[in-house]
Design an enzyme around this catalytic site. Structure first.
Site, PDB file in Angstrom:
ATOM      1  N   ASP A  86      -6.942  36.262  62.241  1.00  0.00           N
ATOM      2  CA  ASP A  86      -6.852  35.868  60.832  1.00  0.00           C
ATOM      3  C   ASP A  86      -6.403  37.098  60.036  1.00  0.00           C
ATOM      4  OD1 ASP A  86      -7.175  34.758  58.299  1.00  0.00           O
ATOM      5  OD2 ASP A  86      -9.095  33.802  58.785  1.00  0.00           O
ATOM      6  N   ASP A  97      -2.823  34.528  53.181  1.00  0.00           N
ATOM      7  CA  ASP A  97      -3.886  34.421  54.178  1.00  0.00           C
ATOM      8  C   ASP A  97      -3.377  33.474  55.259  1.00  0.00           C
ATOM      9  OD1 ASP A  97      -6.305  34.162  55.491  1.00  0.00           O
ATOM     10  OD2 ASP A  97      -7.445  33.486  53.743  1.00  0.00           O
ATOM     11  N   HIS A 157      -9.803  27.467  50.993  1.00  0.00           N
ATOM     12  CA  HIS A 157     -10.202  28.023  49.701  1.00  0.00           C
ATOM     13  C   HIS A 157      -9.011  28.271  48.800  1.00  0.00           C
ATOM     14  CE1 HIS A 157      -9.087  31.998  51.539  1.00  0.00           C
ATOM     15  NE2 HIS A 157      -9.426  31.342  52.629  1.00  0.00           N
ATOM     16  N   HIS A 165     -11.751  33.959  47.461  1.00  0.00           N
ATOM     17  CA  HIS A 165     -12.366  32.630  47.427  1.00  0.00           C
ATOM     18  C   HIS A 165     -12.579  32.226  45.968  1.00  0.00           C
ATOM     19  CE1 HIS A 165     -13.321  31.878  51.764  1.00  0.00           C
ATOM     20  NE2 HIS A 165     -12.973  33.150  51.790  1.00  0.00           N
ATOM     21  N   GLU A 190      -7.431  26.052  56.076  1.00  0.00           N
ATOM     22  CA  GLU A 190      -7.764  26.625  57.378  1.00  0.00           C
ATOM     23  C   GLU A 190      -8.729  25.768  58.173  1.00  0.00           C
ATOM     24  OE1 GLU A 190      -9.742  30.456  57.416  1.00  0.00           O
ATOM     25  OE2 GLU A 190     -10.235  30.312  55.303  1.00  0.00           O
ATOM     26  N   GLU A 283      -4.134  28.543  59.984  1.00  0.00           N
ATOM     27  CA  GLU A 283      -4.201  28.703  58.526  1.00  0.00           C
ATOM     28  C   GLU A 283      -2.848  29.068  57.930  1.00  0.00           C
ATOM     29  OE1 GLU A 283      -6.740  31.918  57.185  1.00  0.00           O
ATOM     30  OE2 GLU A 283      -6.959  31.004  55.214  1.00  0.00           O
TER      31      GLU A 283
HETATM   32 CO    CO Z   1      -8.647  32.037  54.586  1.00  0.00          CO
END
Ligand code: CO
Length: 298
Positions: A86, A97, A157, A165, A190, A283
């Protein structure tokens, strides 16, 4: 709504995160140190003109997330492992992200491929006015059709500047929610899927932390470290490893403990599947457009 300039930065940082993801994907092979994967990802982000938005997570098998190898980590990828990487990058606080799963040696290929398909289905749902609970329902349904369970206590998020977040969370299961997506929202979807119980639990270990605020602390040293953390990472997560060069491991851990006890930083516990099931994750980051969405991390 985002300005043209903000859109441009989101696109640029998205491309960087995607390039790093593809370069690091090739490293996930038997014998490779998890530490080397994480540090290479973070170094590539910097070399491309961005900064890590959080420590690179390299989470193996039943570990779902929040494992970022400490400085002395000796663990290596093994044949048959299900490895999640990640990656987060930011430019001036604007974040991308993205994550992927490798089934090393192909033994657990099914779960790694399934989670990619689940993510694509979820992305296909995104447009203004859609309730986040419907996106969760799509993720749950697609995971089950593929023969797996979604992890119900992990979510996608919203992203905002310097905020990993922000407001909206996107569940990985069907849920009654008040939240709907709107044009200009920046979201990280994700899905996590498993052949276990479908739930993660905190482990005692913590390698990732985040600044909360300046508080009275026990040790002078702690205050100095806290000021540096706040200046260097602001409100974004940081790794124990990033501070490891400045003092001994023992001293660093005392300092972090002091800061946690004071409420100045918060720890992110390593998250593990409750029944030790294998976990896969995919993600992407996307921007909600007038009639759909634009994925920034393709
Ligand atoms: Co994330």
């Amino acid at each position: 709504m985002l300005s043209e300039k903000e859109l441009e930065i989101y696109r640029r940082v998205g491309r960087i995160a995607a390039e790093v993801r593809e370069e690091v994907r090739r490293m996930v092979k038997p014998g490779e140190l998890l530490l080397n994967i994480a540090e290479t990802a973070e170094e590539l982000i910097r070399s491309k003109g961005a900064q890590p938005a959080f420590p690179c997570n390299v989470s193996v098998n039943a570990v779902a997330a929040h494992y970022s190898p400490p400085a002395d980590d000796k663990s290596r990828i093994q044949e048959g492992d299900v490895v999640k990487v990640d990656i987060g990058a930011h430019i001036d606080g604007y974040i991308a992200d993205t994550a992927f799963t490798v089934a090393v040696g192909g033994k657990n290929q099914e779960i790694a491929e399934a989670v990619e398909q689940v993510l694509e289905k979820a992305i296909g749902m995104v447009k203004p006015g859609v309730n986040v609970g419907e996106i969760g329902a799509t993720i749950e349904e697609a995971a089950k059709v593929a023969g797996f369970r979604p992890i119900e206590n992990l979510t996608g998020h919203e992203l905002a500047r310097w905020d990993l977040h922000a407001g909206i969370t996107i569940p990985n299961v069907k849920e009654e929610s008040e939240q709907t997506v709107k044009e200009g929202d920046v979201l990280a979807l994700e899905p996590f899927i498993t052949n276990g119980a479908g739930e993660v639990e905190d482990q005692p270990e913590t390698y990732i932390f985040r600044f909360i605020g300046v508080r009275p602390v026990q040790r002078r040293m702690s205050l100095k470290v806290l000021q540096d953390i706040s200046r260097l990472y602001r409100s974004l997560p940081f790794a124990e490893r990033w501070l490891a060069k400045r003092m001994s491991r023992i001293r660093l851990q005392l300092t972090l403990r002091d800061l946690i006890n004071a409420g100045a930083i918060r720890p992110y516990h390593v998250l593990k599947e409750r029944e030790d099931g294998l976990v896969a994750q995919a993600e992407h980051t996307l921007i909600v457009t007038k009639d759909g969405c634009e994925v920034t991390t393709r």
